[in-house]
Write an enzyme that holds these catalytic residues in place. Structure first.
Site, PDB file in Angstrom:
ATOM      1  N   ASP A 327      -3.312   3.037   4.092  1.00 22.55           N
ATOM      2  CA  ASP A 327      -3.559   1.897   3.683  1.00 22.55           C
ATOM      3  C   ASP A 327      -2.447   1.020   4.655  1.00 22.55           C
ATOM      4  O   ASP A 327      -1.512   1.614   5.193  1.00 22.55           O
ATOM      5  CB  ASP A 327      -3.034   1.585   2.343  1.00 22.55           C
ATOM      6  N   ASP A 634      -0.138   2.656  -1.932  1.00 23.68           N
ATOM      7  CA  ASP A 634       0.835   2.447  -2.789  1.00 23.68           C
ATOM      8  C   ASP A 634       0.089   1.423  -3.841  1.00 23.68           C
ATOM      9  O   ASP A 634       0.815   1.239  -4.832  1.00 23.68           O
ATOM     10  CB  ASP A 634       1.895   1.606  -2.127  1.00 23.68           C
ATOM     11  N   ASP A 638      -5.749   1.881  -4.050  1.00 23.28           N
ATOM     12  CA  ASP A 638      -5.764   3.348  -3.307  1.00 23.28           C
ATOM     13  C   ASP A 638      -5.851   4.448  -4.364  1.00 23.28           C
ATOM     14  O   ASP A 638      -6.277   5.527  -3.616  1.00 23.28           O
ATOM     15  CB  ASP A 638      -4.385   3.566  -2.701  1.00 23.28           C
TER      16      ASP A 638
END
Length: 895
Positions: A327, A634, A638
């Site tokens: 990410d 995080d 995700d």
């Protein structure tokens, strides 16, 4: 599932049979709770402890051992049976480690849900438990609220929603209830929707509940987390395959030896016991426990490298990773908006520093600017036309409010202008709040200019520039003509191409506070001051980490909910992508079949504006291409991909509870670079596992060859089952554990990731195992034959001799197993002191069973003299010498 963002307010209210002013009645609520259920995330039934324990006994090798124990009981060898069963039970409990990550992730998702909500029912506003919300409820929204369900907005006033944890968007999203979409749009672009668990940072609004519980976007994530089965890791697959081969081989050998013994005229009972001895010899009983302990030791080492591994086997999986899907927000970037460029007085000025820390300086042409007084107006607009604040915490500065405004406060602080003192000197006396229609905000202040009132404005560059008639430059005010506006707009375009979020700053002077304050009257004829460009900056250490990943043959892919331009700019800076062809939007993914996506992931390194489902599709495509995929992240968005990936890596500081509980590994410093250290540790651990597997198997195969050859030569059975158990569990296990803490070869991060289809035992390893096994078997057999002849047929003493010779040979050979490439002279005899201590402990335990009287009848041993020891050492050193010579031969051939 209805696409609520495509419905007009009128159609929406009609479909859900609700009224924006009256809401639902209590009867409506009861009826709809019965129909749709409560607004909660339901959990699946958890596995019982008994079912988890039972699963530990399903391994093929364990079943063979259980069978051997049962036969031992039947034939009256109770001691052997008890020892075998004790080992089986011990392995089962060692194999039980923490399960139920999906349940924990659900608990975290439930915590993120809003506990209460302000809802209009029966024409009155009431605060109710969020779990009681139903489709059709009208929810009132204010700044600071957590959104309690998925809502279609029907009113919005300057409404901004923080969606980073769901979509990956790094700044709050402006919402507009009046928009109606005709085409499909991604989750992050649905400006007329507000989703459960996100939070309001600015403004107010009203929304209709359209989905509750598991039908919400966060609920869908919860459902999908539950639906994913834990997949076996490469190491599990290799060990399972090895176990089956060993098990089948063991059964064949046992049957063969049993039949040979009967043909030789031996007793059936004797051959039963011989077969059990062979089964015990063939199976490395200590292997599951040693693998577990070595992985646990690896976990402890990783903690020192800022990584907490929750699942033992994830340690090894990380070492075999071929691609890391990361990410962007908060992982590769700092998740702190930072001003990096200014444009004022015809100059582009660089700003140093990152995040909300006010340390930094201004530079012109790479030279620090000592006197920043000429930026006074610029910085005061930035800090005064601002509703955010900075709070100092032990960890650093934290923004309260909009991150963009937090970046502007930080910018002013770098020029020694602080919000609290600026507000005292130039108090705000009036304002025109920001709204998404005009994309500007204006505040009115006194005292800034003697005898004057000033209005400070910040907003979208094209709109602010269009409303300015003058420009401030070189201490004078000039007419802002079309040519100058084109130059400023070009700078704005250049900033935007660098993926900067750009705002324009302007002001206007008044003799007194205007009576009729409005955008039409006051946000015109302004004096343009400059542009400010900001970005969520890349982590400085991430670039080096990505370089190391490339060197190690690991591909890195950015998967983010942010915009393509921003994502590509960060990826290019970090060295993840070079051309725009390597970046793709989420809506483009929707047009690809799964087969097409499998080809796309081979060349595309940046996926922008993606939904949680897209992330899972990308990870799935990579896995189907044979990649071992790690996913870092995080946010809630995700969690699905973290669960689906071979190994999920969550951030420890910024990570949500959902991400942490779903992931197998948590980075305590949120540092992408820590992943590289963890990969290295994972590779070392796998290399060490191969070393001790080879060591244990060479010992076990040597024992099989010894027993098998003795039977063929019509000699008495050289070793009893309990002696073989002692060899496998006590003698071999300590050196095997010591092999598990070897430091690893220096070039371990300069070789490509291993092929997970490659067996744990390579051809070169098998050659080494066969050579060592034959060396151990031959030397032990010679010692046994010598003992039978020397001791005049004293079987007890001969067995003790071979038992001692075999143990000593295996302990000495453990030193040779420390490296497949390098000899002991290369690596040093004492560079792994754990091995030295392990061998000494094992040897001490051997002396105990030889010389402690009450243990001698249990292990069928007797005391040995000095002459016996001289013979034992002479035979036992041979396998060590053979092992070291074979390395020299192998090295000479390769050179």
């Amino acid at each position: 599932m209805k696409e609520w963002y495509k419905q007009s307010k009128e159609d929406l209210l009609s479909t859900l049979k609700t009224n924006p002013d009256v809401g639902l009645t209590e009867d409506d609520v009861k009826e709809r709770i019965n129909k749709y259920g409560t607004n909660e995330l339901r959990e699946e039934a958890k596995k019982s402890f008994f079912s988890k324990l039972l699963a530990q006994f399903s391994d093929f090798l364990i079943l063979i051992l259980i069978g051997a124990a049962v036969i031992s009981f039947i034939v009256g060898e109770g001691k052997d049976a008890i020892v075998i069963l004790a080992i089986v039970v011990l392995n089962a409990f060692l194999g039980l480690y923490q399960e139920g990550k999906a349940e924990k992730a659900l608990e975290a998702l439930k915590k993120m849900s809003s506990p209460t909500a302000k809802v209009i029912r029966n024409g009155h506003i009431a605060e109710v438990a969020a779990s009681t919300l139903v489709p059709g409820d009208i929810v009132a929204l204010d700044a600071g609220d957590i959104i309690p369900a998925d809502l279609r907005l029907i009113e919005s006033s300057n409404l901004k929603v923080e969606e980073a944890s769901l979509t990956g968007e790094s700044v709050p999203v402006e919402k507009d209830s009046n928009i109606v979409f005709e085409e499909d749009v991604s989750l992050g672009d649905r400006k007329n929707m507000a989703y459960m668990s996100t939070s309001i940072t600015y403004g107010r609004g009203k929304g209709v509940v359209v989905e509750t519980g598991h039908n919400t976007e966060i609920g869908k994530i919860a459902t999908m987390i539950q639906s994913y089965e834990d997949e076996t890791t490469p190491l599990q697959k290799q060990l399972n395959r090895l176990g089956k081969v060993l098990g089948i081989t063991t059964i064949i050998i046992c049957i063969g030896v049993f039949l040979i013994g009967l043909l030789q005229g031996r007793e059936v009972l004797e051959m039963f016991m011989v077969s059990i001895s062979l089964a015990v010899a063939a199976i490395p009983e200590g292997l599951p426990a040693i693998v577990t302990i070595v992985l646990a030791l690896g976990m402890n080492k990783m903690v020192k490298r800022n990584a907490i591994v929750k699942k033992l086997l994830a340690v090894e999986t990380l070492g075999s990773t071929t691609v890391i899907c990361s990410d962007k927000t908060g992982t590769l970037t700092q998740n702190e908006m930072t001003v990096v460029k200014l444009f004022t007085d015809g100059k582009v000025i660089d700003v140093t520093g990152t995040g909300y820390d006010i340390s930094g300086e201004f530079k012109l042409d790479d030279k620090p600017i000592d006197d920043v007084d000429f930026l006074d107006t610029f910085l005061n607009i930035a800090v005064l036309a601002n509703d955010a604040d900075l709070e100092k915490t032990p960890e650093g500065y934290r923004v309260i409010g909009d991150p963009t405004e937090g970046a502007l406060i930080t910018l002013a602080g770098k020029g020694n202008i602080h919000k609290s003192s600026a507000n005292e000197k130039y108090p705000r006396i009036e304002e025109i709040p920001f709204d998404s229609g005009r994309k500007m905000m204006t505040t009115f202040h006194e005292n800034y200019l003697p005898g004057k009132i000033v209005s400070f404005t910040k907003g979208a560059p094209d709109i602010v520039i269009d409303r300015c008639s003058k420009i401030k430059g070189s201490g004078i005010i000039l007419d802002f003509n079309d040519e100058m506006k084109k130059e400023v707009l070009k700078v704005n375009s250049d900033f935007s191409k660098d993926a900067l979020r750009v705002l324009a700053l302007a002001y206007r002077e008044y003799d007194e506070l205007p009576k009729d304050i409005s955008p039409e009257n006051n946000e015109i004829d302004m004096i343009f001051v400059g542009l400010v460009g900001m970005i969520d900056p890349a982590r400085p250490e991430a670039k080096e980490a990505i370089r190391k990943c490339k060197e190690a043959g690991i591909k890195t892919i950015m998967i983010t909910g942010d915009y393509k331009e921003t994502a590509f700019a960060i990826a290019k800076e970090l060295g993840m992508a070079e051309t725009r062809d390597e970046a793709m939007m989420g809506d483009e993914l929707n047009k690809l079949s799964d087969e097409e996506l499998k080809e796309v992931v081979k060349r595309v390194n940046v996926f922008a504006r993606v939904s949680p489902e897209h992330k899972v599709r990308i990870v799935t495509a990579l896995k189907e291409n044979g990649e071992i995929a790690a996913m870092t992240g995080d946010g809630v968005n995700d969690a699905l991909a973290l669960k689906k990936a071979d190994i999920g890596v969550s951030m420890g500081i910024t990570g949500t509870d959902v991400a942490k509980n779903t992931a197998e590994m948590i980075l305590t410093d949120d540092n992408f670079a820590s992943i590289v250290s963890s990969v290295e540790e994972g590779r070392i651990i796998y290399s060490n596992i191969k070393k001790f597997v080879a060591f244990l198997l060479s010992c076990n195969i040597g024992e099989i060859l010894l027993v098998f050859t003795s039977i063929l030569l019509n000699l008495p059975v050289p070793l009893l089952a309990i002696q073989l158990l002692w060899l496998n569990l006590v003698t071999d296990s300590f050196p095997a554990l010591a092999l598990g803490v070897e430091k690893g070869d220096p070039d371990i991060m300069k070789i490509p990731p291993r092929d997970t289809k490659e067996p744990i035992l390579t051809k070169s390893m098998l050659r080494g195992i066969v050579l060592q096994s034959v060396a151990i078997a031959v030397t032990s057999l010679l010692a046994y034959r010598w003992g039978l002849l020397t001791y005049g047929g004293d079987l007890l003493k001969a067995r003790t001799l071979i038992f001692t010779t075999l143990i000593t040979a295996e302990l000495l050979r453990a030193f040779s197993s420390r490296s497949q490439k390098y000899t002991l002279f290369n690596i040093g005899f004492f560079t792994n002191m754990t091995m030295v201590y392990a061998v000494l402990i094992s040897f001490a335990l051997l002396l105990v069973v030889l010389y402690v009287p009450f243990l001698q009848p249990i292990f069928h041993t007797t005391a040995l003299g000095l002459n016996d020891w001289s013979v034992i050492l002479g035979f036992a050193i041979i396998p060590l010498v053979v092992g070291e010579l074979s390395k020299l031969v192998f090295k000479a051939r390769n050179n």
